[in-house]
Design an enzyme around this catalytic site. Structure first.
Site, PDB file in Angstrom:
ATOM      1  N   ASP A 221     -15.867  33.786  47.455  1.00  0.00           N
ATOM      2  CA  ASP A 221     -16.220  33.567  46.058  1.00  0.00           C
ATOM      3  C   ASP A 221     -17.693  33.931  45.922  1.00  0.00           C
ATOM      4  OD1 ASP A 221     -16.215  32.796  43.405  1.00  0.00           O
ATOM      5  OD2 ASP A 221     -15.962  30.653  43.789  1.00  0.00           O
TER       6      ASP A 221
ATOM      7  N   GLN B 254      -6.593  27.462  40.195  1.00  0.00           N
ATOM      8  CA  GLN B 254      -6.857  28.629  41.033  1.00  0.00           C
ATOM      9  C   GLN B 254      -6.117  28.510  42.363  1.00  0.00           C
ATOM     10  OE1 GLN B 254      -8.887  31.569  40.453  1.00  0.00           O
ATOM     11  NE2 GLN B 254      -7.664  32.109  42.238  1.00  0.00           N
TER      12      GLN B 254
ATOM     13  N   ARG C 221     -11.926  23.319  30.657  1.00  0.00           N
ATOM     14  CA  ARG C 221     -12.805  23.956  31.638  1.00  0.00           C
ATOM     15  C   ARG C 221     -14.178  23.323  31.403  1.00  0.00           C
ATOM     16  NH1 ARG C 221     -12.479  28.785  34.592  1.00  0.00           N
ATOM     17  NH2 ARG C 221     -14.417  29.909  34.944  1.00  0.00           N
TER      18      ARG C 221
ATOM     19  N   HIS D 153     -10.948  23.176  41.418  1.00  0.00           N
ATOM     20  CA  HIS D 153     -10.296  24.211  40.591  1.00  0.00           C
ATOM     21  C   HIS D 153      -8.838  24.320  41.044  1.00  0.00           C
ATOM     22  CE1 HIS D 153      -9.759  27.424  37.949  1.00  0.00           C
ATOM     23  NE2 HIS D 153     -10.675  28.275  38.348  1.00  0.00           N
TER      24      HIS D 153
ATOM     25  N   ARG E 137      -2.519  33.957  38.497  1.00  0.00           N
ATOM     26  CA  ARG E 137      -3.037  32.869  37.670  1.00  0.00           C
ATOM     27  C   ARG E 137      -2.077  32.613  36.510  1.00  0.00           C
ATOM     28  NH1 ARG E 137      -8.347  31.375  37.493  1.00  0.00           N
ATOM     29  NH2 ARG E 137      -7.519  29.722  36.144  1.00  0.00           N
TER      30      ARG E 137
ATOM     31  N   CYS F 274     -11.421  34.911  44.073  1.00  0.00           N
ATOM     32  CA  CYS F 274     -10.953  34.298  42.817  1.00  0.00           C
ATOM     33  C   CYS F 274     -11.523  34.986  41.582  1.00  0.00           C
ATOM     34  CB  CYS F 274     -11.278  32.810  42.798  1.00  0.00           C
ATOM     35  SG  CYS F 274     -13.009  32.421  43.067  1.00  0.00           S
TER      36      CYS F 274
END
Length: 301
Positions: A219, A128, A98, A125, A287, A259
């Site tokens: 988001d 996701q 990450r 991402h 996830r 998310c």
């Protein structure tokens, strides 16, 4: 698929990953396929869902996850990425990172001998997106739908554009001018959408964008790294909030996605987050199943 830097790496594996995630979630796949496998998890940014889903998922598949904060690694003291990549490749079977910069993951891949998974960068991402696609599949049954992403054309939005194009789902990005998704990714998604007969568009008029939407997705307005723009962004995005009034303009059976983490009553209202149309908590759970599928397909013998 040797690595997962971008959704482009999984272009031909999207449905296989989703089917595998469904089989893992249902218990159809129960084997400990990753026994004696080791996953290194490097974090340059804080995390809840990414860390927990990969750590739990690796355990459930029989493998061993190792949490590696960049502050604890020599990389935090200036060790070059190539050196870190070469060394960790001798110890581990896979690395999930990450990272603050997309270029960091690109360089890690260049010098690693093991699979690298992008757990989030400033550009994409993909992990996701696979959870999102799995959630849409579960709720809607197919991808012959219209997804509207409301807000900042950020890393999550970029990966979703490609995910929508690969699955044949229509997607509209409803955003203020100047906050559109990555131009190259947007153009690529439009090109890929021609092969799947879907439509990828940008619309600055929020009311026009959500008409006939099957899925509304948002988001945070202020992503990690954009904190110095917080006040400006809150002013610019104030009309791009998912609330009950906006939701009423979508289809009656539309679902809402986020998310997470969410700032309630900023980009999305509390009542919508907790409404019967919210798929957010199933999306968060997915996830785990999506991450397990990615690990399973990358590492199983």
């Amino acid at each position: 698929m040797e690595n997962l830097l971008s959704m482009t790496d999984a272009k031909d594996k999207v449905f296989e990953i989703l089917d595998t995630a469904s089989d893992l979630k249902s218990g159809k796949i129960k084997d400990k396929a990753l026994a004696d496998k080791y996953l290194g998890m490097i974090f340059e940014k804080s995390s809840t869902r990414t860390r927990v889903s990969f750590e739990v998922g690796m355990h459930q598949l029989g493998g061993t996850p190792l949490y590696l904060s960049s502050n604890d690694l020599q990389i935090g003291r200036g060790e070059p990425i190539p050196d870190t990549a070469r060394v960790l490749s001798r110890f581990l079977d896979c690395i999930m990172i990450r990272a603050k910069s997309h270029e960091t993951v690109e360089e890690l891949i260049k010098y690693s001998d093991i699979p690298i998974i992008n757990g989030l960068t400033d550009k994409e991402h993909p992990c996701q997106t696979f959870a999102d696609l799995l959630t849409i599949k579960e709720y809607k049954g197919d991808f012959n739908r219209k997804l509207v992403f409301v807000g900042d054309g950020n890393n999550v939005c970029n990966s979703l554009l490609l995910g929508a194009a690969y699955t044949g789902m229509d997607m509209t990005v409803a955003c203020p001018e100047g906050y559109e998704p990555d131009e190259d990714i947007y153009k690529l998604a439009q090109k890929e959408a021609k092969d799947t007969n879907s439509t990828i568009t940008i619309e600055h008029d929020i009311n026009m964008a959500v008409k006939d939407a099957d899925i509304l997705y948002t988001d945070v307005w202020v992503s990690m790294g954009d904190e110095n723009e917080a006040q400006l962004r809150q002013k610019i995005f104030k009309d791009y909030q998912i609330n009950s009034q906006l939701l009423s303009q979508a289809k009656d059976d539309a679902i809402v996605m986020h998310c997470l983490p969410a700032i309630r009553d900023q980009e999305i209202t509390d009542d919508v987050m907790t409404s019967s149309q919210s798929a957010i908590w199933d999306q968060a759970e997915n996830r785990l199943h999506a991450q397990k599928a990615i690990l399973y397909l990358l590492l199983k013998d």
